[in-house]
Scaffold this active site. Structure first.
Site, mmCIF file in Angstrom:
data_model
loop_
_atom_site.group_PDB
_atom_site.id
_atom_site.type_symbol
_atom_site.label_atom_id
_atom_site.label_comp_id
_atom_site.label_asym_id
_atom_site.label_seq_id
_atom_site.Cartn_x
_atom_site.Cartn_y
_atom_site.Cartn_z
ATOM 1 N N ASP A 217 -56.897 -27.478 -34.409
ATOM 2 C CA ASP A 217 -55.789 -27.455 -35.366
ATOM 3 C C ASP A 217 -54.514 -27.033 -34.644
ATOM 4 O O ASP A 217 -54.524 -26.102 -33.821
ATOM 5 C CB ASP A 217 -56.086 -26.470 -36.500
ATOM 6 C CG ASP A 217 -55.015 -26.496 -37.582
ATOM 7 O OD1 ASP A 217 -55.005 -27.466 -38.352
ATOM 8 O OD2 ASP A 217 -54.211 -25.553 -37.630
ATOM 9 N N ASN A 225 -42.641 -29.471 -38.223
ATOM 10 C CA ASN A 225 -42.081 -30.448 -39.164
ATOM 11 C C ASN A 225 -40.743 -29.980 -39.733
ATOM 12 O O ASN A 225 -39.786 -30.758 -39.844
ATOM 13 C CB ASN A 225 -43.063 -30.691 -40.313
ATOM 14 C CG ASN A 225 -44.182 -31.647 -39.918
ATOM 15 O OD1 ASN A 225 -44.001 -32.502 -39.067
ATOM 16 N ND2 ASN A 225 -45.336 -31.485 -40.534
ATOM 17 N N HIS A 230 -40.399 -34.790 -39.621
ATOM 18 C CA HIS A 230 -41.763 -35.324 -39.696
ATOM 19 C C HIS A 230 -42.063 -36.339 -38.585
ATOM 20 O O HIS A 230 -43.218 -36.483 -38.172
ATOM 21 C CB HIS A 230 -41.992 -35.962 -41.073
ATOM 22 C CG HIS A 230 -42.119 -34.956 -42.170
ATOM 23 N ND1 HIS A 230 -43.274 -34.242 -42.404
ATOM 24 C CD2 HIS A 230 -41.218 -34.519 -43.098
ATOM 25 C CE1 HIS A 230 -43.101 -33.425 -43.429
ATOM 26 N NE2 HIS A 230 -41.852 -33.573 -43.878
ATOM 27 N N ASP A 234 -45.288 -36.195 -36.292
ATOM 28 C CA ASP A 234 -46.214 -37.300 -36.020
ATOM 29 C C ASP A 234 -46.379 -37.522 -34.517
ATOM 30 O O ASP A 234 -47.483 -37.800 -34.028
ATOM 31 C CB ASP A 234 -45.699 -38.585 -36.676
ATOM 32 C CG ASP A 234 -45.843 -38.560 -38.191
ATOM 33 O OD1 ASP A 234 -46.566 -37.671 -38.697
ATOM 34 O OD2 ASP A 234 -45.233 -39.417 -38.861
ATOM 35 N N GLU A 261 -53.579 -32.149 -39.741
ATOM 36 C CA GLU A 261 -53.462 -31.944 -38.300
ATOM 37 C C GLU A 261 -54.755 -31.427 -37.682
ATOM 38 O O GLU A 261 -54.752 -30.963 -36.540
ATOM 39 C CB GLU A 261 -52.298 -30.996 -37.991
ATOM 40 C CG GLU A 261 -52.490 -29.566 -38.445
ATOM 41 C CD GLU A 261 -52.025 -29.318 -39.873
ATOM 42 O OE1 GLU A 261 -51.822 -28.146 -40.208
ATOM 43 O OE2 GLU A 261 -51.867 -30.295 -40.640
#
Length: 348
Positions: A217, A225, A230, A234, A261
């Site tokens: 994680d 973010n 965002h 990504d 994630e």
């Protein structure tokens, strides 16, 4: 035959007096022409008469010199070679006809196995069969049949192979769509992960071979973010996916996106201790990774450093795949609660 050849006793008497050293060779020629040649089936009657006439024309000269003997032997060699050549040609033609028949059978068999793929291919094969049967059965140009038909076969096989390549590409696209994550294309999706885990747990129950799983994680991913957007988030996940996939490939691990994630690597055949070592190696590589945020297609000069926490667990007797994931998830939260950027293992 001439009178000289028929008067065999007189001929042999003259031969004995004139050429005693090679008498046996001369006798062999005469006896071949007089007694053996009429019995041979490789020559027809016309050819037998031709040979007898040519040889007797030489014999009536009563010349028993070495030169004349060599001439006669050369003539017999010529007839023999001509006969062998004719027989070989006849055999070649017969073989060619047999090859054409075999080719016909091969073609029909191959076409029957190729039928049924698509309606278009069926029509193409039927036309091909109609076009080639006449060529194979035509005996006027036997020497070209095999190469011509095999060339036509090669063309149609290449045509079908190209169709198969296109279909395989489409199938691979569909497989990627079905099994891989749409964002993190190097990782399998949840559906593929569930299927792999079912098979892996069944193998464990049957063999008892080690099975471990790590859950990964991104630390403070919401902050990434919120700070960079965002798109940057990504890109961070894509970079992490490449790292995870690269590590997993080295030990035949199955890498997938579990959700959000959170990423997973299933490690068949690996015990907990070794899995913990692999998890730590991955964590360290992520920490060292030089990630740059893209803005309007340009990479930032300052790297964005991010880290991951990793939880590792091993399969136990009586567990199912959900139990294994739950144990790894518990170890992951232990890593988070211990300060993040670390790998923790579930209890043995």
């Amino acid at each position: 035959m001439s009178n000289t050849c028929n008067d065999i006793d007189l001929f042999f008497k003259t031969l004995h007096e004139s050429a005693p050293k090679r008498e046996s060779d001369w006798r062999a020629i005469v006896l071949f022409v007089r007694n053996l040649l009429p019995q041979l089936t490789i020559y027809d009657d016309d050819k037998k008469s031709e040979i007898q006439f040519e040889i007797c024309e030489q014999l009536i000269e009563n010349d028993f010199s070495e030169e004349r003997l060599e001439t006669l032997l050369a003539m017999l060699d010529m007839y023999l070679l001509q006969t062998i050549g004719a027989l070989e040609l006849e055999e070649a033609l017969a073989q060619e006809k047999r090859t054409a028949a075999v080719l016909m059978n091969e073609m029909n068999e191959m076409i029957s196995t190729m039928h049924g793929n698509t309606a278009r291919q069926d029509k193409r094969l039927t036309n091909f069969q109609n076009e080639t049967v006449e060529a194979i059965q035509d005996g006027s140009r036997k020497s070209l049949i095999v190469s011509k038909v095999r060339g036509m076969f090669q063309e149609i096989i290449e045509e079908f192979r190209e169709e198969a390549r296109v279909l395989n590409a489409k199938a691979e696209h569909f497989r990627m769509t079905a099994d891989f994550d749409p964002l993190l294309t190097e990782l399998h999706n949840r559906r593929a992960l569930d299927a792999f885990l079912r098979e892996a747990t069944e193998t464990y129950a049957r063999t008892g071979d080690p099975l471990s799983l790590m859950m990964i994680d991104v630390d403070h991913f919401k902050k990434v973010n919120d700070t960079y957007g965002h798109q940057a988030g990504d890109d961070v996940l894509r970079a992490l996916a490449r790292l995870v996939s690269t590590h997993a490939i080295q030990y035949d691990g199955f890498s997938a996106r579990y959700g959000g994630e959170e990423l997973v690597v299933v490690m068949p055949g690996m015990d907990l201790e070794r899995a913990a070592v692999k998890a730590e190696a991955l964590r360290a590589d992520v920490e060292r990774y030089d990630f740059r945020v893209r803005t309007n297609g340009q990479l930032s000069e300052t790297p964005l450093k991010f880290t991951v926490s990793v939880g590792v667990a091993r399969m136990k007797v009586g567990w199912n795949s959900g139990d294994l994931i739950g144990a790894a998830d518990g170890a992951l939260y232990q890593a988070k609660n211990s300060g993040r950027n670390r790998a923790c293992s579930a209890p043995k």
